[in-house]
Design a protein around this motif. Structure first.
Motif, short mmCIF file in Angstrom:
data_model
loop_
_atom_site.label_atom_id
_atom_site.label_comp_id
_atom_site.label_asym_id
_atom_site.label_seq_id
_atom_site.Cartn_x
_atom_site.Cartn_y
_atom_site.Cartn_z
N SER A 274 28.44 55.61 23.30
CA SER A 274 29.18 54.48 23.87
C SER A 274 29.54 53.48 22.78
O SER A 274 28.75 53.16 21.91
N ARG A 275 30.78 52.97 22.86
CA ARG A 275 31.28 52.03 21.85
C ARG A 275 31.06 50.58 22.28
O ARG A 275 31.21 49.68 21.48
N ARG A 276 30.77 50.39 23.58
CA ARG A 276 30.82 49.02 24.07
C ARG A 276 29.49 48.48 24.60
O ARG A 276 29.45 47.47 25.27
N LEU A 277 28.40 49.17 24.30
CA LEU A 277 27.09 48.75 24.81
C LEU A 277 26.76 47.32 24.43
O LEU A 277 26.31 46.53 25.25
N ALA A 278 26.97 47.01 23.14
CA ALA A 278 26.55 45.70 22.65
C ALA A 278 27.43 44.58 23.20
O ALA A 278 26.98 43.45 23.36
N GLU A 279 28.67 44.92 23.53
CA GLU A 279 29.56 43.89 24.09
C GLU A 279 29.11 43.47 25.49
O GLU A 279 29.24 42.32 25.89
N ASN A 280 28.55 44.45 26.23
CA ASN A 280 28.19 44.17 27.62
C ASN A 280 26.79 43.57 27.78
O ASN A 280 26.47 43.02 28.82
#
Lengths: 322, 322
Positions: free
Chosen positions: A281-287
């Motif tokens: 996943s590319r967006r884990l840290a954004e969420n």
């Protein structure tokens, strides 16, 4: 012999053993062993031994927080597989200098930490030894999810970490008098990270339920060693970036003008009991505010660190060995 | 504080704990805890801590036999429930004076004892401590039988024991130089009983499969304590007879002219790792050479010993406390 040499010797000896249970899903070599009666719901089991003056120092570790911590470090192994803690067994070797009220405080800490995660004490042993030590075994359940092992990382995955790195190590050095924090609230926070770590059961479970992580491990020996375990089990390498390590600027401020290295505290001091994991996943840290991307999985082997100045070094297996 | 006081303190504290797992069949207070995924086949789990100079003496305990013994004392808890050993976890605190070849011999002993009973090593921990100690956790399965608890003894049942009593205690005193055996073969046998006890898995299993025992426990602390556990859990008393204790005449011969009491060795020295159990059956000992009737279960409480001269005394809880 080092801990790794001893474990190597044990693994070699027992891999040859012919007896292999049909109930076993995963034996030696991960955060927990995994066994089952039948497919669908597995049991996780992990054990840790904690010895005075190696894993804790009674001169600054109050018994209530020590009780919490000896449970937390084991719950952390269940968190690292995405499991839910269910049972524990605690053995204790108690020297004569341990008194009744100290023991009562220790038990209160054990009780509060375990009850907070629905984990029930079902057994143990007591010995009047010469050295204070604990052996804690925790049993967790997978309750329908597939556990997250160390071996699933793939080149191209990102490397993520929960929380901050090096706080426990910095807290320990403050307690020892080697470091000073710039404000009392921060000192308190770092000391608390060392004395009273919180197992990341909730995040581990979330990652397992959503099948977001390809490999996971808790940060007990420092990510140089813990991420090296993932790389070795997954037959991949990893690159992490100094500038991405969470909590770096704060630690650099505290370490300025001392002999301590913020980087060493972050990658090698260990005992953070955060989770390091890999995910496509590319967006884990954004969420999720509590998750930070620190690098990526690559082909090959070892753990490379890219320093602030752009130089690279292999940092695998440089963590603390107990 | 004594071991019993500490366990009492722990039990009181954790009985109040609200968290109670739906998977738990039996918690603290028996040879093993019992848990399950679903009814029909349960898991048994037990843990022991063994510390140098309390549980073993390296000056006469060779590492191979020590490895066998640290596994055997745990398998004995599985035997005492009628279970079959399946998995184990071993943690070890290794001081610097332990060398590579000593460790290899220890591991060989662990491997041989566990493989002999189909028990697989699935985890553990290693620590470089100041004191040599082991923590062993064994997981067994019931595989269809109902486990034999401590609480089922009924007034009118007979009290039985497997094998002989006091051999391990006599062997230890021979090793320490306090006792001498009249012939070398006997000395060897008694020393072996201490250094290399055999867990009574087969007999425990037979008793569980045929539902012959109402309560059972292994003899680790001496029957004064071990039978007292059965009586306390079953809310009954027991009477045992000195003249029925198996192995008595041999031990009396060895103890003659020394300060050692054959009776104390038999009832209080412990570490025999035989099974003491209760059964309504009248003919168990007639059919099995390795089982001896030593008394009966009565109403009331405590463990009474009828001496050779007909006098009686309460001997409950006089066993060895570690």
């Amino acid at each position: 012999m080092s801990e790794r040499e001893i474990i190597g010797e044990i693994s070699r000896r027992f891999q040859k053993t012919t007896s292999r249970s049909r109930h076993l899903v995963c034996g030696i070599g991960d955060d927990c062993a995994v066994f089952r009666q039948q497919a669908g719901s597995d049991w996780l089991i992990s054990t840790d031994m904690l010895v005075e003056n190696i894993h804790f120092d009674l001169s600054f570790h109050p018994p209530y927080k020590l009780g919490r911590k000896i449970v937390a470090v084991n719950l952390s192994d269940i968190a690292a597989m995405g499991g839910l803690p269910e049972f524990m067994l605690i053995s204790v070797s108690l020297p004569k200098y341990i008194g009744r009220s100290w023991l009562a405080d220790l038990l209160a800490g054990i009780d509060d930490m375990s009850a907070g995660f629905g984990c029930q004490l079902i057994g143990g042993d007591t010995v009047g030894g010469g050295e204070l030590s604990f052996s804690v075994t925790v049993i967790g359940k997978t309750d329908g999810i597939t556990p997250i092992y160390r071996y699933g990382a793939k080149a191209g995955d990102r490397v993520y970490i929960t929380g901050s790195l090096g706080q426990s190590g910095a807290g320990l050095e403050i307690l020892r008098g080697g470091l000073q924090a710039d404000d009392p609230e921060l000192a308190e926070k770092l000391i608390e990270a060392h004395l009273n770590p919180e197992p990341q059961i909730k995040t581990g479970r979330m990652l397992a339920e959503r099948a977001l992580a390809t490999a996971m491990q808790d940060v007990s020996d420092g990510i140089t060693t813990d991420l090296a375990h993932i790389c070795s089990a997954s037959k991949v390498g990893a690159v992490i970036y100094e500038h991405l390590l969470p909590g770096r600027e704060q630690l650099e401020r505290i370490c300025a003008g001392t002999n301590f290295s913020a980087l060493d505290l972050m990658i090698a001091a260990g005992e953070d009991y955060q989770l390091v994991f890999t995910s496509p996943s590319r967006r884990l840290a954004e969420n999720t505010a509590e998750i930070t991307r620190i690098g990526e999985v690559v082909c090959g082997s070892g753990v490379r660190l890219v320093r602030l100045n752009g130089t690279e070094e292999d940092i695998a297996w440089r963590g603390f060995e107990h």
